[in-house]
Design a protein around this motif. Structure first.
Motif, PDB file in Angstrom:
ATOM      1  N   SER A  45      -0.382 -50.248 -15.699  1.00 40.77           N
ATOM      2  CA  SER A  45      -1.467 -49.874 -16.606  1.00 40.77           C
ATOM      3  C   SER A  45      -1.698 -48.372 -16.691  1.00 40.77           C
ATOM      4  O   SER A  45      -2.531 -47.932 -17.477  1.00 40.77           O
ATOM      5  CB  SER A  45      -2.776 -50.531 -16.150  1.00 40.77           C
ATOM      6  OG  SER A  45      -2.639 -51.917 -16.025  1.00 40.77           O
ATOM      7  N   ARG A  47      -0.030 -45.820 -17.874  1.00 43.81           N
ATOM      8  CA  ARG A  47       0.251 -45.123 -19.138  1.00 43.81           C
ATOM      9  C   ARG A  47      -0.912 -45.284 -20.113  1.00 43.81           C
ATOM     10  O   ARG A  47      -1.344 -44.323 -20.743  1.00 43.81           O
ATOM     11  CB  ARG A  47       1.546 -45.642 -19.747  1.00 43.81           C
ATOM     12  CG  ARG A  47       2.045 -44.776 -20.878  1.00 43.81           C
ATOM     13  CD  ARG A  47       3.435 -45.193 -21.301  1.00 43.81           C
ATOM     14  NE  ARG A  47       4.067 -44.090 -22.005  1.00 43.81           N
ATOM     15  CZ  ARG A  47       5.153 -44.207 -22.694  1.00 43.81           C
ATOM     16  NH1 ARG A  47       5.776 -45.368 -22.755  1.00 43.81           N
ATOM     17  NH2 ARG A  47       5.657 -43.178 -23.321  1.00 43.81           N
ATOM     18  N   ALA A  48      -1.427 -46.487 -20.234  1.00 39.14           N
ATOM     19  CA  ALA A  48      -2.574 -46.713 -21.116  1.00 39.14           C
ATOM     20  C   ALA A  48      -3.819 -46.009 -20.576  1.00 39.14           C
ATOM     21  O   ALA A  48      -4.560 -45.377 -21.325  1.00 39.14           O
ATOM     22  CB  ALA A  48      -2.836 -48.217 -21.256  1.00 39.14           C
ATOM     23  N   SER A  51      -3.408 -42.019 -20.928  1.00 43.91           N
ATOM     24  CA  SER A  51      -3.474 -41.545 -22.314  1.00 43.91           C
ATOM     25  C   SER A  51      -4.859 -41.781 -22.915  1.00 43.91           C
ATOM     26  O   SER A  51      -5.367 -40.944 -23.670  1.00 43.91           O
ATOM     27  CB  SER A  51      -2.378 -42.187 -23.173  1.00 43.91           C
ATOM     28  OG  SER A  51      -2.455 -43.590 -23.153  1.00 43.91           O
ATOM     29  N   PHE A  76       0.174 -45.466 -30.008  1.00 45.60           N
ATOM     30  CA  PHE A  76      -0.925 -45.252 -29.067  1.00 45.60           C
ATOM     31  C   PHE A  76      -2.092 -46.172 -29.388  1.00 45.60           C
ATOM     32  O   PHE A  76      -2.605 -46.867 -28.515  1.00 45.60           O
ATOM     33  CB  PHE A  76      -1.374 -43.788 -29.108  1.00 45.60           C
ATOM     34  CG  PHE A  76      -2.666 -43.522 -28.388  1.00 45.60           C
ATOM     35  CD1 PHE A  76      -2.746 -43.646 -27.005  1.00 45.60           C
ATOM     36  CD2 PHE A  76      -3.797 -43.143 -29.082  1.00 45.60           C
ATOM     37  CE1 PHE A  76      -3.930 -43.399 -26.339  1.00 45.60           C
ATOM     38  CE2 PHE A  76      -4.987 -42.896 -28.420  1.00 45.60           C
ATOM     39  CZ  PHE A  76      -5.055 -43.021 -27.042  1.00 45.60           C
ATOM     40  N   TYR A  80      -1.747 -48.745 -26.436  1.00 44.81           N
ATOM     41  CA  TYR A  80      -2.163 -48.003 -25.254  1.00 44.81           C
ATOM     42  C   TYR A  80      -3.618 -47.567 -25.225  1.00 44.81           C
ATOM     43  O   TYR A  80      -4.144 -47.308 -24.151  1.00 44.81           O
ATOM     44  CB  TYR A  80      -1.264 -46.774 -25.051  1.00 44.81           C
ATOM     45  CG  TYR A  80       0.152 -47.166 -24.757  1.00 44.81           C
ATOM     46  CD1 TYR A  80       0.514 -47.625 -23.490  1.00 44.81           C
ATOM     47  CD2 TYR A  80       1.128 -47.131 -25.740  1.00 44.81           C
ATOM     48  CE1 TYR A  80       1.806 -48.013 -23.213  1.00 44.81           C
ATOM     49  CE2 TYR A  80       2.425 -47.517 -25.473  1.00 44.81           C
ATOM     50  CZ  TYR A  80       2.756 -47.956 -24.218  1.00 44.81           C
ATOM     51  OH  TYR A  80       4.027 -48.349 -23.942  1.00 44.81           O
TER      52      TYR A  80
END
Length: 107
Positions: A45, A47-48, A51, A76, A80
């Motif tokens: 998780s 990366r989400a 960002s 994105f 994300y």
């Protein structure tokens, strides 16, 4: 001493390559410290979470896209972007603290 093509090596003597489970444990520890519920969100998780934290902190979307290697903002937004409820989550994820030597063990 043998050569390794591994990116991450243990800081403990013998300096063996660390396993994916060790890296996952380090990431999960950082998420826990950030106040993330690790029974729902795991190492996958980040990366989400990172960002989304960057967006909440006011980082321009174009910079987030460049850092993540995305060419379209829809990537994105669709996959994300997650609202961040705790302000400290973004602060900790963006500061990217390195685990202490005690936390850096081999697998």
């Amino acid at each position: 001493m043998g050569k390794s093509s591994q990116l991450l090596l243990s800081l403990k003597k013998r300096h063996n390559p660390v396993s994916s489970s060790t890296i996952g444990r380090w990431i999960k520890s950082l998420l826990t410290d950030a106040g993330v519920n690790t029974s729902i969100f795991g190492a996958h998780s980040t990366r989400a979470a990172s960002s989304s934290a960057a967006k909440k902190a006011g980082v321009p979307l174009i910079d987030i896209m460049k850092a993540a290697g995305w060419s379209r903002s829809s990537t994105f937004e669709r996959f994300y972007y997650k609202p961040i409820l705790s302000p400290q989550v973004g602060d900790i994820l963006l500061s990217s603290e390195v685990p202490s030597n005690d936390d850096l063990g081999s697998s």
